[in-house]
Design a protein around this motif. Structure first.
Motif, mmCIF file in Angstrom:
data_model
loop_
_atom_site.group_PDB
_atom_site.id
_atom_site.type_symbol
_atom_site.label_atom_id
_atom_site.label_comp_id
_atom_site.label_asym_id
_atom_site.label_seq_id
_atom_site.Cartn_x
_atom_site.Cartn_y
_atom_site.Cartn_z
ATOM 1 N N MET A 73 0.848 -1.197 0.000
ATOM 2 C CA MET A 73 0.000 0.000 0.000
ATOM 3 C C MET A 73 0.881 1.243 0.000
ATOM 4 O O MET A 73 1.904 1.286 0.685
ATOM 5 N N PRO A 74 0.534 2.295 -0.745
ATOM 6 C CA PRO A 74 1.337 3.507 -0.772
ATOM 7 C C PRO A 74 1.524 4.088 0.616
ATOM 8 O O PRO A 74 0.676 3.948 1.487
ATOM 9 N N GLU A 75 2.622 4.803 0.788
ATOM 10 C CA GLU A 75 2.984 5.295 2.107
ATOM 11 C C GLU A 75 1.903 6.180 2.714
ATOM 12 O O GLU A 75 1.571 6.064 3.884
ATOM 13 N N GLN A 76 1.335 7.101 1.902
ATOM 14 C CA GLN A 76 0.355 8.011 2.476
ATOM 15 C C GLN A 76 -0.895 7.281 2.935
ATOM 16 O O GLN A 76 -1.630 7.767 3.774
ATOM 17 N N GLN A 77 -1.131 6.084 2.408
ATOM 18 C CA GLN A 77 -2.313 5.339 2.820
ATOM 19 C C GLN A 77 -2.059 4.570 4.106
ATOM 20 O O GLN A 77 -2.944 4.423 4.929
ATOM 21 N N THR A 78 -0.848 4.066 4.292
ATOM 22 C CA THR A 78 -0.581 3.305 5.502
ATOM 23 C C THR A 78 -0.679 4.181 6.734
ATOM 24 O O THR A 78 -0.946 3.697 7.821
ATOM 25 N N GLU A 79 -0.517 5.471 6.577
ATOM 26 C CA GLU A 79 -0.604 6.361 7.722
ATOM 27 C C GLU A 79 -2.031 6.514 8.224
ATOM 28 O O GLU A 79 -2.254 6.993 9.321
ATOM 29 N N THR A 80 -3.003 6.076 7.414
ATOM 30 C CA THR A 80 -4.395 6.255 7.817
ATOM 31 C C THR A 80 -4.957 5.030 8.510
ATOM 32 O O THR A 80 -6.114 4.988 8.849
ATOM 33 N N GLY A 81 -4.174 4.005 8.707
ATOM 34 C CA GLY A 81 -4.691 2.803 9.345
ATOM 35 C C GLY A 81 -5.200 3.091 10.736
ATOM 36 O O GLY A 81 -4.675 3.916 11.455
ATOM 37 N N SER A 82 -6.256 2.367 11.134
ATOM 38 C CA SER A 82 -6.843 2.586 12.446
ATOM 39 C C SER A 82 -6.040 1.877 13.505
ATOM 40 O O SER A 82 -5.204 1.029 13.233
ATOM 41 N N GLY A 83 -6.327 2.203 14.747
ATOM 42 C CA GLY A 83 -5.741 1.461 15.843
ATOM 43 C C GLY A 83 -6.227 0.036 15.797
ATOM 44 O O GLY A 83 -7.335 -0.245 15.396
ATOM 45 N N ASP A 100 -4.819 -1.537 9.068
ATOM 46 C CA ASP A 100 -3.933 -2.461 9.784
ATOM 47 C C ASP A 100 -4.653 -3.764 10.121
ATOM 48 O O ASP A 100 -4.088 -4.853 10.008
ATOM 49 N N GLU A 101 -5.899 -3.643 10.552
ATOM 50 C CA GLU A 101 -6.672 -4.838 10.896
ATOM 51 C C GLU A 101 -6.926 -5.697 9.658
ATOM 52 O O GLU A 101 -6.849 -6.931 9.718
ATOM 53 N N LEU A 102 -7.241 -5.060 8.547
ATOM 54 C CA LEU A 102 -7.489 -5.798 7.310
ATOM 55 C C LEU A 102 -6.240 -6.563 6.870
ATOM 56 O O LEU A 102 -6.325 -7.732 6.464
ATOM 57 N N VAL A 103 -5.090 -5.904 6.940
ATOM 58 C CA VAL A 103 -3.839 -6.557 6.547
ATOM 59 C C VAL A 103 -3.558 -7.755 7.450
ATOM 60 O O VAL A 103 -3.176 -8.836 6.980
ATOM 61 N N ALA A 104 -3.758 -7.571 8.766
ATOM 62 C CA ALA A 104 -3.507 -8.669 9.704
ATOM 63 C C ALA A 104 -4.435 -9.848 9.430
ATOM 64 O O ALA A 104 -4.007 -11.011 9.455
ATOM 65 N N LEU A 105 -5.691 -9.573 9.155
ATOM 66 C CA LEU A 105 -6.641 -10.646 8.850
ATOM 67 C C LEU A 105 -6.298 -11.323 7.527
ATOM 68 O O LEU A 105 -6.370 -12.553 7.404
ATOM 69 N N ALA A 106 -5.928 -10.536 6.523
ATOM 70 C CA ALA A 106 -5.587 -11.106 5.216
ATOM 71 C C ALA A 106 -4.341 -11.986 5.307
ATOM 72 O O ALA A 106 -4.267 -13.040 4.661
ATOM 73 N N ASP A 107 -3.362 -11.576 6.113
ATOM 74 C CA ASP A 107 -2.116 -12.341 6.240
ATOM 75 C C ASP A 107 -2.359 -13.746 6.783
ATOM 76 O O ASP A 107 -1.627 -14.686 6.442
ATOM 77 N N THR A 108 -3.362 -13.896 7.632
ATOM 78 C CA THR A 108 -3.638 -15.212 8.222
ATOM 79 C C THR A 108 -4.672 -16.002 7.430
ATOM 80 O O THR A 108 -5.049 -17.101 7.836
ATOM 81 N N ARG A 109 -5.121 -15.450 6.310
ATOM 82 C CA ARG A 109 -6.162 -16.112 5.520
ATOM 83 C C ARG A 109 -5.787 -16.216 4.044
ATOM 84 O O ARG A 109 -6.656 -16.346 3.186
ATOM 85 N N ASN A 110 -4.498 -16.135 3.754
ATOM 86 C CA ASN A 110 -4.019 -16.225 2.369
ATOM 87 C C ASN A 110 -4.698 -15.186 1.477
ATOM 88 O O ASN A 110 -5.008 -15.458 0.312
ATOM 89 N N GLY A 111 -4.935 -14.003 2.039
ATOM 90 C CA GLY A 111 -5.673 -12.994 1.306
ATOM 91 C C GLY A 111 -4.828 -11.816 0.869
ATOM 92 O O GLY A 111 -3.624 -11.738 1.151
ATOM 93 N N ARG A 112 -5.475 -10.888 0.167
ATOM 94 C CA ARG A 112 -4.808 -9.669 -0.304
ATOM 95 C C ARG A 112 -5.721 -8.474 -0.076
ATOM 96 O O ARG A 112 -6.944 -8.584 -0.195
ATOM 97 N N ILE A 113 -5.119 -7.335 0.234
ATOM 98 C CA ILE A 113 -5.844 -6.075 0.331
ATOM 99 C C ILE A 113 -5.379 -5.191 -0.823
ATOM 100 O O ILE A 113 -4.181 -4.942 -0.978
ATOM 101 N N ILE A 114 -6.324 -4.732 -1.635
ATOM 102 C CA ILE A 114 -5.988 -3.896 -2.791
ATOM 103 C C ILE A 114 -6.647 -2.529 -2.600
ATOM 104 O O ILE A 114 -7.828 -2.349 -2.910
ATOM 105 N N PRO A 115 -5.911 -1.555 -2.054
ATOM 106 C CA PRO A 115 -6.490 -0.213 -1.918
ATOM 107 C C PRO A 115 -6.489 0.507 -3.260
ATOM 108 O O PRO A 115 -5.507 0.456 -4.007
#
Length: 469
Positions: free
Chosen positions: A1-11, A390-405
């Motif tokens: 994900m582009p840098e400016q987008q990773t800064e918007t991840g939630s807690g 951040d939550e989406l990435v963590a869930l995708a990592d454990t489910r063989n998934g991908r996040i495409i913003p």
């Protein structure tokens, strides 16, 4: 994900344990069963009997063999009966009975409710015009207007009721509705009950189909009472129960400048029997918000003692919702939205979300394992609008998934519009083999649906909830 987008991840949401386990049902079964068939049977039978009452009292014979004025008056009687019958069916559709809502989804029920309302308003307009023509042909236009709006007993009330129904229809038209605050539309919309009540007396005591036919009058009163009971028990009864047994605000966590999560808890959470992908009407029990229930999506799979919602501050009540003090009591009405776990289970997932529509997608991901291989296409106009990344990435990592913003205006996207079939197939090569869930604005849902169909996905494999508020 582009840098400016990773800064918007939630807690990160705390890892929740003790998940609620209860039977899940499909979002929209291909055979919804008796709930839908019973409703259709009731509606068709009601319309047929209504027309039958009119025919039995000579309505058709009057149109065929009566005078000009009598024919117009008979047509007015029929359209008046049908206007009320269709309005009652529409109100029954909006009663939110648990069985019916689970069978077809609240969004579809309320879409049909809107169609019934528009049809009833059209029939009412025809009723007014035909009756006015009939009376005018006998005594002139001015005298007809005077008689029909107040001289006859109950007609003044019926006139006010008719104006109320027409007003409700006008403000519910899409191009007007989108410019009104939800609260304004909601409270004006409630006038439908008063409008029908005002029109009821003139039907029963002045209408030739009921005034001199006790059996027809008893039938009409019974159907009206049945619909009223549906509304009182299913809709208002559910609202009252939610107020009597509220949940408590445990935490409010800002996600960005306009969105926050609101976490509710209490021993009544399990009574909701909520599931990922659903939404509920939240009514904070505060002086300013107690009269304003608003729909929000569940954004984390519920546990035995807490449930989380993601809320975007669009002004007014939603902005106050994102600043609720911890400890505030909140009535939770619902949940609504049919459960889709059974239909998604065993299939590879394609989850498409726009803006805060990511909330139900985020919660759904918790229900599936690595075999789902979820691909999430997250559409946003600005990087600052992205939440739960951040939550989406963590869930995708454990489910063989991908996040495409996919961030930015469609015309500015370097890789092209994701809802172009060629772009979609490049992003998700096996798109036709997957099952999709789409959450977002109505234009985005439409664009995604057309794209997925062009990519070879069957309509039954594309799931979405229409935005009805």
């Amino acid at each position: 994900m582009p840098e400016q987008q990773t800064e918007t991840g939630s807690g990160r949401h705390p890892r929740l344990t003790a998940r609620i386990h209860h039977p899940q049902r499909a979002r929209r079964p291909r055979h919804p069963g008796p709930a839908l068939s019973d409703a259709l049977t009731f509606a068709i039978a009601f319309i047929v009997v209504t027309i039958g009452i009119w025919v039995r009292h000579g309505g058709w014979d009057t149109i065929v063999a009566g005078s000009w004025a009598e024919a117009w008056e008979s047509a007015g009687a029929l359209t008046g009966l049908l206007a009320t019958a269709v309005a009652l069916i529409g109100i029954a559709l909006a009663a939110r009975t648990h069985r019916f809502e689970r069978a077809i989804g609240l969004d579809r029920a309320l879409l049909w409710h809107r169609w019934m309302g528009e049809t009833a308003a059209l029939l009412l307009a025809i009723h007014i015009i035909t009756t006015l023509v009939a009376y005018s042909s006998r005594e002139g236009l001015a005298a007809a207007i005077s008689e029909l709006t107040g001289e006859e007993q109950y007609m003044a009330l019926a006139t006010v009721g008719a104006l109320g129904m027409l007003l409700i229809t006008v403000i519910s038209l899409g191009f007007i509705r989108r410019h009104l605050a939800y609260e304004t539309w909601y409270y004006i919309h409630l006038l439908i009950y008063a409008s029908l009540a005002l029109a009821f007396a003139h039907e029963i005591f002045l209408g030739t189909d009921f005034a001199f036919d006790p059996l027809a009058r008893a039938f009409w009163i019974a159907v009206t009472a049945f619909v009223l009971c549906l509304v009182l028990v299913s809709r208002w009864g559910r609202a009252i129960r939610s107020i009597v047994r509220p949940l408590t605000v445990l935490a409010v966590t800002p996600l960005n400048d306009v969105a926050a999560t609101v976490e509710l808890g209490g021993r009544n959470v399990t009574d909701l029997r909520a599931a990922a992908g659903q939404f509920a009407l939240l009514r904070p029990l505060t002086r300013k918000l107690v009269w304003q229930p608003h729909p929000y999506s569940i954004s984390a799979a519920p546990t035995v003692d807490r449930i989380r919602f993601t809320i975007k501050a669009l002004g007014g009540a939603s902005e106050m919702m994102t600043h609720l003090p911890v400890g505030t009591k909140v009535a939770v009405e619902g949940p609504y939205g049919t459960k889709i776990y059974e239909q998604l289970r065993g299939r590879k997932l394609l989850l498409i979300a726009g803006g805060v529509g990511i909330a139900p997608v985020r919660s759904l991901m918790e229900d599936f394992g690595p075999d789902a291989e979820p691909v999430v296409i997250y559409r946003a106009r600005r990087a600052a609008e992205i939440v739960h990344y951040d939550e989406l990435v963590a869930l995708a990592d454990t489910r063989n998934g991908r996040i495409i913003p996919v961030v930015g205006r469609t015309s500015d996207l370097a890789d092209g519009n994701p809802f172009d079939p060629d772009v979609m197939q490049a992003l998700v090569p096996d798109v036709a083999e997957r099952i999709a869930v789409v959450c977002g604005s109505q234009p985005m849902i439409h664009a995604a649906f057309q794209c997925l169909r062009a990519c070879g996905m069957a309509p039954a494999d594309i799931h979405f909830e229409r935005i009805w508020w």
